[in-house]
Design a protein around this motif. Structure first.
Motif, PDB file in Angstrom:
ATOM      1  N   MET A  82       0.821  -1.209   0.000  1.00 16.60           N
ATOM      2  CA  MET A  82       0.000   0.000   0.000  1.00 16.60           C
ATOM      3  C   MET A  82       0.856   1.261   0.000  1.00 16.60           C
ATOM      4  N   LEU A  83       2.012   1.191   0.651  1.00 16.45           N
ATOM      5  CA  LEU A  83       2.957   2.304   0.693  1.00 16.45           C
ATOM      6  C   LEU A  83       4.308   1.785   0.182  1.00 16.45           C
ATOM      7  N   PRO A  84       4.442   1.637  -1.138  1.00 13.05           N
ATOM      8  CA  PRO A  84       5.638   1.012  -1.714  1.00 13.05           C
ATOM      9  C   PRO A  84       6.917   1.766  -1.370  1.00 13.05           C
ATOM     10  N   GLN A  85       7.860   1.047  -0.779  1.00 14.46           N
ATOM     11  CA  GLN A  85       9.085   1.690  -0.324  1.00 14.46           C
ATOM     12  C   GLN A  85      10.071   1.994  -1.443  1.00 14.46           C
ATOM     13  N   ASP A  86       9.827   1.430  -2.634  1.00 16.14           N
ATOM     14  CA  ASP A  86      10.681   1.824  -3.756  1.00 16.14           C
ATOM     15  C   ASP A  86      10.220   3.141  -4.376  1.00 16.14           C
ATOM     16  N   GLU A  87       9.083   3.651  -3.895  1.00 15.86           N
ATOM     17  CA  GLU A  87       8.563   4.927  -4.378  1.00 15.86           C
ATOM     18  C   GLU A  87       8.491   5.976  -3.274  1.00 15.86           C
ATOM     19  N   LEU A  88       8.336   5.512  -2.038  1.00 18.16           N
ATOM     20  CA  LEU A  88       8.160   6.424  -0.913  1.00 18.16           C
ATOM     21  C   LEU A  88       9.232   6.149   0.145  1.00 18.16           C
ATOM     22  N   ASP A  89       9.861   7.206   0.615  1.00 11.98           N
ATOM     23  CA  ASP A  89      10.948   7.095   1.587  1.00 11.98           C
ATOM     24  C   ASP A  89      10.391   7.278   3.002  1.00 11.98           C
ATOM     25  N   TYR A  90      10.210   6.166   3.705  1.00 11.13           N
ATOM     26  CA  TYR A  90       9.755   6.191   5.089  1.00 11.13           C
ATOM     27  C   TYR A  90      10.337   4.962   5.787  1.00 11.13           C
ATOM     28  N   THR A  91      10.146   4.863   7.098  1.00  5.92           N
ATOM     29  CA  THR A  91      10.696   3.752   7.870  1.00  5.92           C
ATOM     30  C   THR A  91       9.577   2.831   8.362  1.00  5.92           C
ATOM     31  N   TYR A  92       9.742   1.530   8.100  1.00  7.74           N
ATOM     32  CA  TYR A  92       8.784   0.533   8.598  1.00  7.74           C
ATOM     33  C   TYR A  92       9.334  -0.061   9.891  1.00  7.74           C
ATOM     34  N   ILE A  93       8.486  -0.103  10.923  1.00  9.46           N
ATOM     35  CA  ILE A  93       8.870  -0.668  12.212  1.00  9.46           C
ATOM     36  C   ILE A  93       7.933  -1.831  12.515  1.00  9.46           C
ATOM     37  N   ALA A  94       8.499  -3.032  12.682  1.00 10.16           N
ATOM     38  CA  ALA A  94       7.697  -4.226  12.930  1.00 10.16           C
ATOM     39  C   ALA A  94       7.487  -4.429  14.423  1.00 10.16           C
TER      40      ALA A  94
END
Length: 346
Positions: free
Chosen positions: A193-205
């Motif tokens: 939904m928020l593709p990281q190859d297009e959007l620069d953000y940090t995912y925290i599991a």
């Protein structure tokens, strides 16, 4: 007057007994009081479902209180009306894979069934040997689908999905997204939904949905991926804002019909969290058909529908074949991309 009333009741009894005897012992059709679960009249299921009562075990691969467990218990309650007495047993571990392995290895006459979804039956075996695959099961039917959502922290500088995307684009590296399980199906769909190859953000599991809620309402993450049932009261209290739901079966969830589906605001896929009942491969087809028919009737029960909705679940029935088709389509269309993505995070 009382004596006459007794004679009238006796006459009615004799007449009914005579009719039943003349029908060769056919099932009694005298109307009974409405059941306690809210159905207007006793349901009638033909064929195998008219047989004597049967007891089964339903194994849930997660702990008590979660959406899988709650849905199973509401279903078990509804199935009693049709002579199916289910004992719901929690067997948490390995994202449901320990329970799946247990059920897959039960004898076909064990009357043990598995209440599960794509995460356990499709995605877990796709990333490693779990000792089973979906081919080890026969589908019985689908009945429930929990709705997940994407929410943002209170006071975030965006109010809609589109504004969130725009903010991430204009502020690279600033936004944090809290989700459940590193490398899990839910992680995969969140970054879809928020593709990281297009959007620069940090995912925290985080370990589970409760941790996501705590960190989101505490302002430790900016965006969170969590169930709609958990998000709704927090949204109403102003502790977070639900941006989209990710339900695969309907666009608007009746729990929060004002919230758009992810497919309405992006090209991303909805999440296949739908929960279904499975049996060990080779289980008696007549028993499977009987339980599936009862599930279909249960799906029409207004009390079950209301209980599901209040728990963030959609009541939605699919028969055995359609249920298996649903899962196999996910297996064929999504799993290859999931496996390729999973290799990038190892």
């Amino acid at each position: 007057m009382k004596k006459n009333k007794k004679w009238m009741l006796l006459l009615v009894f004799v007449m009914i007994t005579s009719i039943l005897a003349g029908c060769g012992g056919a099932e009694e059709t005298v109307e009974e009081p409405a059941p306690a679960n809210g159905a207007e009249e006793p349901a009638e299921i033909e064929g195998a479902a008219a047989e004597e009562d049967v007891s089964i075990d339903i194994i849930v691969g997660f702990g008590a209180g979660g959406s899988n467990d709650v849905a199973a218990r509401y279903m078990a309650e509804a199935l009693r009306e049709y002579g199916i007495y289910a004992d719901v047993i929690n067997m948490a571990g390995g994202m449901g894979s320990e329970a799946a392995y247990y059920v897959a290895n039960q004898p076909v006459d064990s009357n043990v069934f598995f209440w599960s979804q794509a995460m356990t039956l499709i995605f877990e075996p796709a990333i490693g040997d779990r000792g089973y695959t979906i081919e080890d099961f026969d589908a019985v039917g689908m009945l429930a689908s929990p709705t997940f959502s994407i929410g943002s922290r209170s006071g975030a500088p965006w109010e809609t999905w589109e504004e969130l995307i725009e903010y991430i684009q204009e502020n690279p590296g600033e936004v944090t997204l809290g989700g459940q399980g590193e490398g899990s199906m839910m992680h995969y769909y969140a970054v879809n939904m928020l593709p990281q190859d297009e959007l620069d953000y940090t995912y925290i599991a985080f370990e589970g949905g409760a941790d996501v809620s705590l960190n989101l309402t505490g302002g430790h993450v900016d965006v969170g991926h969590l169930s709609l049932a958990a998000a709704r009261p927090l949204h109403e209290e102003g502790d977070l804002t639900v941006l989209v739901n990710t339900q695969i079966l309907v666009d608007r969830d009746p729990l929060m019909p004002e919230i758009p589906n992810i497919t309405e605001v992006s090209s991303a896929s909805a999440e296949p969290h739908s929960i279904s009942l499975f049996a060990p491969r080779g289980t008696d087809p007549e028993l499977v058909a009987r339980i599936s028919a009862a599930m279909e009737k249960a799906a029409e029960n207004e009390t079950l529908q209301e209980n599901f909705m209040n728990s963030g679940l959609i009541a939605h029935y699919l028969n055995a074949q359609d249920t298996m088709n649903f899962y196999m389509q996910i297996h064929e269309e999504v799993v290859p991309d999931f496996q390729a993505w999973h290799e990038t995070i190892d």
